[in-house]
Structure formats: structure tokens, C-alpha cells
Design a protein around this motif. Structure first.
Motif, short mmCIF file in Angstrom:
data_model
loop_
_atom_site.label_atom_id
_atom_site.label_comp_id
_atom_site.label_asym_id
_atom_site.label_seq_id
_atom_site.Cartn_x
_atom_site.Cartn_y
_atom_site.Cartn_z
N LEU A 21 95.97 50.46 90.31
CA LEU A 21 95.17 50.26 89.11
C LEU A 21 93.77 49.75 89.43
CD1 LEU A 21 97.83 48.49 86.87
CD2 LEU A 21 96.83 50.73 86.42
N GLY A 22 92.82 50.10 88.56
CA GLY A 22 91.49 49.53 88.68
C GLY A 22 91.37 48.19 87.99
N TYR A 23 92.26 47.94 87.02
CA TYR A 23 92.23 46.68 86.27
C TYR A 23 93.63 46.39 85.75
CZ TYR A 23 91.62 43.47 82.33
OH TYR A 23 91.74 42.41 81.47
N LEU A 24 94.01 45.12 85.81
CA LEU A 24 95.29 44.67 85.26
C LEU A 24 95.07 43.33 84.59
CD1 LEU A 24 98.35 44.71 84.84
CD2 LEU A 24 98.62 43.87 87.19
N GLY A 25 95.34 43.28 83.28
CA GLY A 25 95.16 42.05 82.52
C GLY A 25 96.49 41.54 81.99
N LEU A 26 96.67 40.24 82.03
CA LEU A 26 97.88 39.60 81.53
C LEU A 26 97.48 38.59 80.46
CD1 LEU A 26 100.91 38.89 81.61
CD2 LEU A 26 100.40 37.35 83.53
N GLN A 27 97.94 38.81 79.23
CA GLN A 27 97.61 37.90 78.14
C GLN A 27 98.56 36.71 78.16
OE1 GLN A 27 98.13 39.32 74.10
NE2 GLN A 27 96.29 38.26 73.42
N GLY A 28 98.03 35.55 77.82
CA GLY A 28 98.86 34.35 77.80
C GLY A 28 98.16 33.22 78.54
N ASN A 29 98.64 31.99 78.33
CA ASN A 29 97.97 30.86 78.98
C ASN A 29 98.22 30.86 80.48
OD1 ASN A 29 100.38 29.17 79.65
ND2 ASN A 29 100.59 29.10 77.41
N ARG A 30 97.42 30.11 81.17
CA ARG A 30 97.45 30.13 82.64
C ARG A 30 98.79 29.62 83.19
NH1 ARG A 30 93.19 30.82 85.65
NH2 ARG A 30 91.82 30.32 83.89
N ARG A 31 99.37 28.60 82.57
CA ARG A 31 100.63 28.05 83.08
C ARG A 31 101.75 29.08 83.00
NH1 ARG A 31 102.50 22.29 80.88
NH2 ARG A 31 100.56 21.81 82.00
N ARG A 32 101.84 29.77 81.85
CA ARG A 32 102.87 30.79 81.70
C ARG A 32 102.65 31.93 82.71
NH1 ARG A 32 103.52 35.76 79.13
NH2 ARG A 32 105.56 36.13 78.14
N SER A 33 101.39 32.34 82.89
CA SER A 33 101.10 33.44 83.80
C SER A 33 101.46 33.07 85.24
CB SER A 33 99.60 33.80 83.72
OG SER A 33 99.27 34.22 82.41
N GLU B 239 111.74 36.44 93.43
CA GLU B 239 112.76 37.49 93.32
C GLU B 239 112.46 38.71 94.17
OE1 GLU B 239 112.92 38.38 89.17
OE2 GLU B 239 113.43 36.31 88.58
N ARG B 240 111.17 39.02 94.34
CA ARG B 240 110.80 40.29 94.97
C ARG B 240 110.07 40.14 96.28
NH1 ARG B 240 111.87 45.18 94.25
NH2 ARG B 240 109.90 46.04 93.52
N GLY B 241 109.77 38.92 96.68
CA GLY B 241 109.02 38.73 97.91
C GLY B 241 107.53 38.74 97.67
N PRO B 242 106.73 38.71 98.74
CA PRO B 242 105.27 38.65 98.60
C PRO B 242 104.72 39.77 97.72
CG PRO B 242 105.92 38.31 100.89
CD PRO B 242 107.17 38.73 100.15
N LEU B 243 103.80 39.42 96.84
CA LEU B 243 103.21 40.38 95.94
C LEU B 243 102.04 41.09 96.62
CD1 LEU B 243 103.22 38.21 92.69
CD2 LEU B 243 104.92 39.90 93.44
N PRO B 244 101.81 42.37 96.31
CA PRO B 244 100.75 43.13 96.98
C PRO B 244 99.37 42.52 96.76
CG PRO B 244 102.21 44.59 95.74
CD PRO B 244 102.55 43.19 95.34
N ALA B 245 98.61 42.39 97.84
CA ALA B 245 97.28 41.80 97.74
C ALA B 245 96.37 42.65 96.85
CB ALA B 245 96.66 41.65 99.13
N SER B 246 96.51 43.96 96.92
CA SER B 246 95.67 44.84 96.10
C SER B 246 95.96 44.65 94.62
CB SER B 246 95.89 46.30 96.50
OG SER B 246 97.26 46.66 96.32
N GLY B 247 97.24 44.46 94.29
CA GLY B 247 97.60 44.23 92.90
C GLY B 247 97.08 42.90 92.39
N LEU B 248 97.17 41.87 93.21
CA LEU B 248 96.67 40.55 92.81
C LEU B 248 95.16 40.58 92.64
CD1 LEU B 248 98.89 38.27 95.09
CD2 LEU B 248 99.08 38.58 92.60
N ALA B 249 94.47 41.39 93.45
CA ALA B 249 93.02 41.50 93.33
C ALA B 249 92.62 42.13 92.00
CB ALA B 249 92.45 42.30 94.50
N ALA B 250 93.44 43.05 91.51
CA ALA B 250 93.15 43.72 90.23
C ALA B 250 93.58 42.89 89.02
CB ALA B 250 93.85 45.07 90.19
N LEU B 251 94.38 41.84 89.25
CA LEU B 251 94.98 41.07 88.16
C LEU B 251 94.00 40.04 87.59
CD1 LEU B 251 97.43 40.26 86.43
CD2 LEU B 251 98.12 38.75 88.32
N HIS B 252 93.90 40.01 86.26
CA HIS B 252 93.07 39.02 85.57
C HIS B 252 93.94 38.30 84.54
CE1 HIS B 252 90.12 41.75 87.28
NE2 HIS B 252 89.19 40.85 87.04
#
Length: 358
Positions: free
Chosen positions: A279-291, A301-314
Motif C-alpha cells: 500500500l501507499g497509505y494505511l490509516g488506522l482510526q482510533g486513539n493512540r493507546r488502542r492503536s 500473535e504473528r511475529g515481527p510486523l513488516p517494516a514497509s507496512g509500518l512505514a505506510a501506517l498512520h
């Protein structure tokens, strides 16, 4: 190619002759980029736009002459000269523009427009050349088109090379060689936005994004909420668990996603799929603690999360606009997605030192 679907719908609905105007070159201050188009019919019926309103009136007045002649015509405007007053605009935009006007057959799309729409529908890539000026004896004339698809083209060598460069860069360009002037445009998949969550708060997201001409998808596990009646702007609706339905979506770098279901386990399943998508952009609605809790549980549960995905996450998704109402919150999230997908930071234009449209 923004707005091509709306232009196509307007052409299909025509009952009489009309003209297609294309901004083929712009120099200096310009509200629209080359490739902006408008459909004109005698009497003023039209769709699309080629400027901030400073050219449309004069172009409309030329339509009947173009239709009477039955051949393309080029109009050149100098909005920084005293002639600006002749057109009654008084805009003083300090820009120059060249507009190609072509007659249209009512109800029938030009072949190149059908090709562009088909390519965009399949999320393919290509390039289009629109010839707008040519010397006598040149290999093409005004209104001729050449296309590039998967590196295949019938264009002459110099034009073919330029088309490949435009497809690779994703930016339009001006071509001048062998007595021909042409506008070269990349034909790219439309910006797509997938929204996970069909609650009422998602509805203004669709209304705002539709006006941008984006392809819109909706995914939700609740069939009573994820309906075309509630989301008429959606191009595609998938009903089912996020982890299952999102696996069927062709994500790419021109696609954004917003997770707004507010159902903890569904949000977690959606993030699991979307963080691993290109993805070029990934947004997650909700407060910071919940996110942060969502991400922590997902990683446990799934192990280390992809660095590229975390970079796209807001998260929290959205720009700081002081938004409180559902409509204003939707505006802040769509604005952030627009900025990120365009490679911008989303700050005030007043503070930007580089050209606005660069």
C-alpha cells in the motif's frame, strides 16, 4: 486522467454534436495540468474543466466553428497579456495555455478513450500521445493518438522512447521532434481507497473521496451495513471477515486503506492483511493507546510486523484540522491519504518553498 469516467459518461449521453477540449500545454501559472479535458456542446452543456474558469467561456464560443469545420483546432491563450481583457476574464494569471478542440460523435467514445478506460479498469499502466501541432508531411497530424501498452507501441522510434519515459516517470511531458508536437500522458491506475468498516462514520469518507475521482472499495463483516444503498459511491463492496475478503483485493502503491470498523478483532485482522500489502497509505482510526495495543497483540500473535507496512501506517489517521464532526474527521483522513499518496507532507502552502504543482 482524473475525471475520464465522468467525461465518458457525458459523451455517451450526448444527443447531438459536441467538442472535446484538451489542455495540451501550459506555461507559467496554471490551475490545471496538461491533460485536463472538457466536453462542450452548443448551448453550454459540458463536463470536466481545463482551467479555473478563465478559459472555458472563450473555448465554448469556438465550439460551433470547430463542429462546422469538422476538424481539430488549436487555441492559444496568453493570460498575462493585455489580450486577457478581450476574453473578459481579467484573471491576470501570468500563464500561457494551448487548447486542442476536437469534434465528437454523439454517444460514441473515441477509441483512445475506450482504451484508457479499459487499461485503468484492469489497473494496468501505459502512455498516451496526443498530437496537437504538426508540420506538413509529418508522420501525424493534430488529433492523432499513439499508445504504449506493456512496452508495445506503433509509434515512431523517437515518440516510442518518449512514451516509455513518461510511463516510467508517471508524469506528463511535451514532445517535439520530426515536425510534431504532442502531449504525452501516463495512463495509470486511478488512486484507490479501501475502507474497512461500514458504520455511519464511514459514509462521509465515501462522499468526499468520490469527488476526488478515486476508485472506492468497502469491506465489512456485517451484511446489514455493507450495502450499496448505504454506500452508493462504492465501486466494490466485499462482505466477510477482513482477513478473508482483503486477500482478494489487488493492492498496489497507488492504493490507500483506512481501517475504521471500531471492532477490535476485525481491526486487528484487517491490519494483519494490510500491513503485508504494498500500500501507499494505511490509516488506522482510533486513539493512540488502542492503536498501539492492536499492534502489540498482532506482533505477539504473528511475529515481527513488516517494516514497509509500518512505514505506510498512520495512526491516529488524519491531519490535525481540529476536526470534531464526522464530516470534518472524514476530511482530515482523506486529506492525509491524498497528501501521502502524492508524496507531500500536508502542510500549509504558505510554508512551501518549492513550486505548488512541482
Amino acid at each position: 486522467m482524473k475525471g475520464l469516467r465522468e467525461l465518458a459518461a457525458a459523451i455517451r449521453s450526448l444527443e447531438g454534436p459536441a467538442a472535446l477540449s484538451t489542455l495540451v500545454r501550459a506555461r507559467g501559472s496554471s490551475y490545471r495540468k496538461p491533460g485536463a479535458r472538457m466536453v462542450h456542446a452548443p448551448g453550454g452543456v459540458r463536463a470536466g474543466g481545463i482551467s479555473a474558469g478563465c478559459l472555458e467561456t472563450d473555448v465554448l464560443e469556438r465550439v460551433e466553428r470547430v463542429l462546422a469545420a469538422g476538424v481539430p483546432a488549436l487555441a492559444t491563450y496568453d493570460m498575462g497579456s493585455d489580450l486577457d481583457l478581450v476574453w473578459g476574464t481579467g484573471m491576470g494569471c501570468q500563464g500561457r495555455a494551448d487548447v486542442l478542440m476536437e469534434p465528437l460523435e454523439p454517444g460514441r467514445l473515441p477509441w483512445w478513450m475506450t482504451w484508457c478506460l479499459d487499461l485503468m479498469e484492469t489497473r494496468g499502466r501505459g502512455a498516451l500521445a496526443t498530437v496537437w501541432a504538426a508540420e506538413a508531411g509529418a508522420f501525424a497530424g493534430p488529433g492523432d493518438r499513439f499508445i504504449l501498452t506493456e512496452d508495445e507501441t506503433q509509434a515512431p522510434a523517437a515518440l516510442a522512447e518518449a512514451l516509455r519515459a513518461v510511463e516510467a516517470s508517471g508524469e506528463p511531458a511535451d514532445f517535439e521532434a520530426e515536425g510534431v508536437r504532442a502531449l504525452l500522458e501516463p495512463v495509470l491506475p486511478p488512486t484507490a481507497l479501501w475502507i474497512v468498516g461500514a458504520g455511519d462514520h464511514a459514509r462521509p469518507l465515501f462522499r468526499i473521496a468520490r469527488n476526488l475521482g478515486w476508485y472506492l472499495g468497502l469491506a465489512d463483516h456485517r451484511p446489514a451495513l455493507a450495502t450499496a444503498a448505504r454506500f452508493p459511491e462504492a465501486d466494490r463492496i466485499l462482505v466477510g471477515r477482513a482477513g478473508d475478503v482483503l486477500a482478494r483485493v489487488p493492492f498496489d502503491a497507488r492504493t490507500g486503506a483506512l481501517v475504521v470498523s471500531h471492532v477490535f478483532e476485525e481491526d486487528k485482522a484487517a491490519l494483519d492483511a494490510l500491513l503485508r500489502a504494498p500500500l501507499g497509505y494505511l490509516g488506522l482510526q482510533g486513539n493512540r493507546r488502542r492503536s498501539e495495543r492492536l499492534l502489540q497483540e498482532l506482533e505477539a500473535e504473528r511475529g515481527p510486523l513488516p517494516a514497509s507496512g509500518l512505514a505506510a501506517l498512520h495512526f491516529p489517521a488524519g491531519l490535525d484540522l481540529g476536526a470534531e464532526s464526522p464530516e470534518a474527521i472524514a476530511l482530515s483522513m482523506i486529506a492525509e491519504a491524498q497528501a501521502v499518496l502524492s508524496g507531500r507532507k500536508g502542510g500549509p502552502l504558505r510554508d512551501r518553498k518549492l513550486p505548488i504543482h512541482g
